[in-house]
Motif scaffolding. Structure first.
Motif, mmCIF file in Angstrom:
data_model
loop_
_atom_site.group_PDB
_atom_site.id
_atom_site.type_symbol
_atom_site.label_atom_id
_atom_site.label_comp_id
_atom_site.label_asym_id
_atom_site.label_seq_id
_atom_site.Cartn_x
_atom_site.Cartn_y
_atom_site.Cartn_z
ATOM 1 N N ALA A 15 38.003 -25.013 46.666
ATOM 2 C CA ALA A 15 38.444 -23.652 46.955
ATOM 3 C C ALA A 15 37.900 -22.667 45.925
ATOM 4 O O ALA A 15 37.486 -21.553 46.273
ATOM 5 C CB ALA A 15 39.978 -23.603 46.983
ATOM 6 N N ALA A 16 37.889 -23.068 44.642
ATOM 7 C CA ALA A 16 37.403 -22.177 43.586
ATOM 8 C C ALA A 16 35.922 -21.858 43.774
ATOM 9 O O ALA A 16 35.485 -20.714 43.571
ATOM 10 C CB ALA A 16 37.632 -22.825 42.216
ATOM 11 N N LEU A 17 35.134 -22.849 44.184
ATOM 12 C CA LEU A 17 33.707 -22.611 44.385
ATOM 13 C C LEU A 17 33.458 -21.702 45.583
ATOM 14 O O LEU A 17 32.571 -20.843 45.558
ATOM 15 C CB LEU A 17 32.975 -23.940 44.562
ATOM 16 N N VAL A 18 34.241 -21.885 46.644
ATOM 17 C CA VAL A 18 34.090 -21.017 47.823
ATOM 18 C C VAL A 18 34.416 -19.567 47.454
ATOM 19 O O VAL A 18 33.682 -18.642 47.800
ATOM 20 C CB VAL A 18 34.994 -21.514 48.968
ATOM 21 N N VAL A 19 35.521 -19.390 46.757
ATOM 22 C CA VAL A 19 35.878 -18.037 46.331
ATOM 23 C C VAL A 19 34.813 -17.486 45.391
ATOM 24 O O VAL A 19 34.459 -16.302 45.450
ATOM 25 C CB VAL A 19 37.267 -18.038 45.647
ATOM 26 N N GLY A 20 34.277 -18.350 44.518
ATOM 27 C CA GLY A 20 33.224 -17.915 43.607
ATOM 28 C C GLY A 20 31.998 -17.401 44.344
ATOM 29 O O GLY A 20 31.370 -16.420 43.935
ATOM 30 N N ILE A 21 31.643 -18.058 45.439
ATOM 31 C CA ILE A 21 30.505 -17.593 46.241
ATOM 32 C C ILE A 21 30.771 -16.196 46.776
ATOM 33 O O ILE A 21 29.922 -15.298 46.705
ATOM 34 C CB ILE A 21 30.258 -18.535 47.429
ATOM 35 N N LEU A 22 31.959 -16.009 47.337
ATOM 36 C CA LEU A 22 32.290 -14.724 47.941
ATOM 37 C C LEU A 22 32.306 -13.606 46.893
ATOM 38 O O LEU A 22 31.774 -12.510 47.128
ATOM 39 C CB LEU A 22 33.656 -14.823 48.633
ATOM 40 N N VAL A 23 32.910 -13.890 45.739
ATOM 41 C CA VAL A 23 32.984 -12.876 44.683
ATOM 42 C C VAL A 23 31.585 -12.548 44.165
ATOM 43 O O VAL A 23 31.237 -11.378 43.980
ATOM 44 C CB VAL A 23 33.892 -13.377 43.532
ATOM 45 N N ALA A 24 30.770 -13.587 43.919
ATOM 46 C CA ALA A 24 29.419 -13.357 43.414
ATOM 47 C C ALA A 24 28.589 -12.550 44.396
ATOM 48 O O ALA A 24 27.808 -11.666 43.999
ATOM 49 C CB ALA A 24 28.742 -14.704 43.125
ATOM 50 N N TYR A 25 28.748 -12.809 45.683
ATOM 51 C CA TYR A 25 27.961 -12.092 46.693
ATOM 52 C C TYR A 25 28.368 -10.620 46.756
ATOM 53 O O TYR A 25 27.516 -9.727 46.848
ATOM 54 C CB TYR A 25 28.143 -12.754 48.049
ATOM 55 N N LEU A 26 29.658 -10.349 46.697
ATOM 56 C CA LEU A 26 30.118 -8.961 46.710
ATOM 57 C C LEU A 26 29.601 -8.212 45.477
ATOM 58 O O LEU A 26 29.197 -7.038 45.577
ATOM 59 C CB LEU A 26 31.642 -8.905 46.769
ATOM 60 N N ARG A 27 29.615 -8.874 44.341
ATOM 61 C CA ARG A 27 29.106 -8.223 43.131
ATOM 62 C C ARG A 27 27.607 -7.984 43.223
ATOM 63 O O ARG A 27 27.099 -6.967 42.765
ATOM 64 C CB ARG A 27 29.442 -9.076 41.909
ATOM 65 N N ARG A 28 26.899 -8.945 43.825
ATOM 66 C CA ARG A 28 25.466 -8.769 43.974
ATOM 67 C C ARG A 28 25.138 -7.594 44.901
ATOM 68 O O ARG A 28 24.113 -6.928 44.746
ATOM 69 C CB ARG A 28 24.839 -10.053 44.505
ATOM 70 N N LEU A 29 26.024 -7.348 45.855
ATOM 71 C CA LEU A 29 25.835 -6.215 46.759
ATOM 72 C C LEU A 29 26.297 -4.899 46.140
ATOM 73 O O LEU A 29 26.112 -3.836 46.739
ATOM 74 C CB LEU A 29 26.616 -6.445 48.064
ATOM 75 N N GLY A 30 26.943 -4.996 44.974
ATOM 76 C CA GLY A 30 27.469 -3.799 44.349
ATOM 77 C C GLY A 30 28.740 -3.286 44.997
ATOM 78 O O GLY A 30 29.068 -2.103 44.901
ATOM 79 N N ARG A 31 29.473 -4.198 45.660
ATOM 80 C CA ARG A 31 30.706 -3.807 46.364
ATOM 81 C C ARG A 31 31.935 -4.352 45.646
ATOM 82 O O ARG A 31 32.785 -5.008 46.231
ATOM 83 C CB ARG A 31 30.649 -4.315 47.794
ATOM 84 N N GLN A 32 32.031 -4.029 44.353
ATOM 85 C CA GLN A 32 33.230 -4.448 43.621
ATOM 86 C C GLN A 32 34.493 -3.832 44.193
ATOM 87 O O GLN A 32 35.590 -4.352 43.995
ATOM 88 C CB GLN A 32 33.098 -4.066 42.143
ATOM 89 N N ASP A 33 34.334 -2.689 44.902
ATOM 90 C CA ASP A 33 35.499 -2.047 45.500
ATOM 91 C C ASP A 33 36.156 -2.911 46.572
ATOM 92 O O ASP A 33 37.333 -2.718 46.910
ATOM 93 C CB ASP A 33 35.093 -0.714 46.127
ATOM 94 N N ALA A 34 35.411 -3.894 47.114
ATOM 95 C CA ALA A 34 35.956 -4.767 48.149
ATOM 96 C C ALA A 34 36.680 -5.982 47.580
ATOM 97 O O ALA A 34 37.359 -6.706 48.313
ATOM 98 C CB ALA A 34 34.837 -5.231 49.082
ATOM 99 N N LEU A 35 36.531 -6.226 46.267
ATOM 100 C CA LEU A 35 37.131 -7.411 45.665
ATOM 101 C C LEU A 35 38.664 -7.465 45.805
ATOM 102 O O LEU A 35 39.205 -8.538 46.084
ATOM 103 C CB LEU A 35 36.730 -7.516 44.193
ATOM 104 N N PRO A 36 39.384 -6.352 45.611
ATOM 105 C CA PRO A 36 40.839 -6.445 45.772
ATOM 106 C C PRO A 36 41.266 -6.922 47.157
ATOM 107 O O PRO A 36 42.257 -7.651 47.287
ATOM 108 C CB PRO A 36 41.305 -4.999 45.521
ATOM 109 N N LYS A 37 40.520 -6.546 48.186
ATOM 110 C CA LYS A 37 40.857 -6.992 49.541
ATOM 111 C C LYS A 37 40.632 -8.498 49.678
ATOM 112 O O LYS A 37 41.418 -9.211 50.303
ATOM 113 C CB LYS A 37 40.018 -6.224 50.565
ATOM 114 N N LEU A 38 39.537 -8.964 49.089
ATOM 115 C CA LEU A 38 39.267 -10.403 49.117
ATOM 116 C C LEU A 38 40.356 -11.171 48.384
ATOM 117 O O LEU A 38 40.860 -12.190 48.884
ATOM 118 C CB LEU A 38 37.905 -10.681 48.484
ATOM 119 N N TRP A 39 40.734 -10.687 47.209
ATOM 120 C CA TRP A 39 41.778 -11.360 46.437
ATOM 121 C C TRP A 39 43.127 -11.305 47.146
ATOM 122 O O TRP A 39 43.949 -12.222 47.004
ATOM 123 C CB TRP A 39 41.894 -10.741 45.045
ATOM 124 N N ALA A 40 43.355 -10.251 47.921
ATOM 125 C CA ALA A 40 44.603 -10.174 48.693
ATOM 126 C C ALA A 40 44.668 -11.308 49.708
ATOM 127 O O ALA A 40 45.716 -11.944 49.897
ATOM 128 C CB ALA A 40 44.700 -8.827 49.394
#
Length: 314
Positions: A15-40
């Motif tokens: 689970a941690a690696l899957v979440v890590g992929i999603l977080v890394a991809y959002l950061r690579r896209l420059g969409r840190q603003d979407a991270l709170p929704k993912l964490w929710a």
């Protein structure tokens, strides 16, 4: 404690690696603003798994013995089914996991909006969480030592989070393919033990024929349920309780590692053996058929952690 630690470590790291992929991809896209929704979404998945665990644990106190055994056996069978399905699904879909997750993020950002991102985080973790909850609950019921089993699982999950974070930071180099391959084999053995325990529950509930029903063969000498070949098919396959105390440490170690219980019915032994032979063979064959022809995968979180770790989870 060791068995539940390894389960918590493996499932938590997935689970941690899957979440890590999603977080890394959002950061690579420059969409840190979407991270709170993912964490929710991730938080909702964790809450669901905890809620299911609480209902299973505390709700059982209000049930009769037969109902407890029936529900326990049914849920244990469900856990075995989920674990088995996950092992082979990861073998087939592991190589495309990273692309699939990133594609889901792309669609969510373009057309899905808030709820789509929450759903991605939720679904990505909920499956692992529910599977882990059912498996751990079944093992706790089997061991009869909830504090140690739960402590082991908690330590495993915490360790998984720490290791996942270290991998994402490049501080730890871990051969994920080999790690998941070995722990996957361990899960096959654990699932066989949970299957055997589930059948015992169902036999005690009277759903399946066994030593607790009228179908049990009787030993004409002792007047009790027959043991050994005379007990085939609905009696006891063996009973070494006089040598290995059912509540002792040796019995706990054997049950946690290979699913052995001091007294097992023929139905349990047959089911355990068939599961190990069939699922174990298919698992090993799947590992060999998907052995990579390229050099060992990197553990860089943004490149290979996820794309190769699910394959290793096979």
């Amino acid at each position: 404690m060791l068995a539940t630690f390894l389960i918590g470590l493996r499932e938590g790291l997935e689970a941690a690696l899957v979440v890590g992929i999603l977080v890394a991809y959002l950061r690579r896209l420059g969409r840190q603003d979407a991270l709170p929704k993912l964490w929710a979404g991730v938080g909702l998945a964790i809450a669901l798994a905890l809620g299911i665990g609480a209902v299973l644990t505390f709700g059982a106190y209000e049930l009769t013995f037969t109902a407890q055994e029936l529900i326990g056996g049914g849920l244990s069978l469900l856990a075995v089914g989920m674990v088995t399905w996950m092992i082979f699904w990861m073998q087939r879909a592991g190589r495309t996991m990273k692309a699939t997750l990133e594609g889901g993020i792309d669609r969510a950002l373009t057309v899905g909006g808030l709820w789509a991102l929450i759903a991605i985080g939720f679904v990505s973790v909920a499956r692992e969480g529910i599977e882990t909850t059912l498996l751990l609950w079944s093992m706790v019921q089997s061991f009869g030592d909830a504090p140690s089993a739960l402590l082991g699982a908690l330590l495993g999950l915490v360790t998984a989070v720490i290791v996942g974070w270290l991998i994402s930071r490049g501080a730890v180099k871990l051969d994920l393919r080999r790690f998941f391959a070995w722990t996957g084999g361990f899960l096959v053995i654990v699932a066989a033990g949970v299957l055997a325990y589930a059948l015992m529950d169902l036999q005690e509930a009277g759903v399946l024929p066994g030593p607790f029903t009228a179908a049990a063969p009787i030993d004409p000498v002792t007047g009790g349920v027959a043991v050994g070949w005379a007990g085939l098919p609905f009696g006891w396959a063996f009973d070494v309780s006089a040598t290995i105390a059912p509540g002792g440490p040796l019995a706990a170690i054997l049950q946690a590692t290979v699913g052995f219980m001091p007294a097992m019915t023929w139905l349990q032994v047959i089911a355990w053996t068939l599961y190990i032979l069939i699922v174990g063979y298919l698992y090993i064959r799947g590992l060999r058929s998907r052995r990579p022809s390229t050099p060992r995968a990197s553990t860089d979180p943004q490149l290979a952690t996820a794309s190769h770790s699910p394959q290793g989870a096979a």
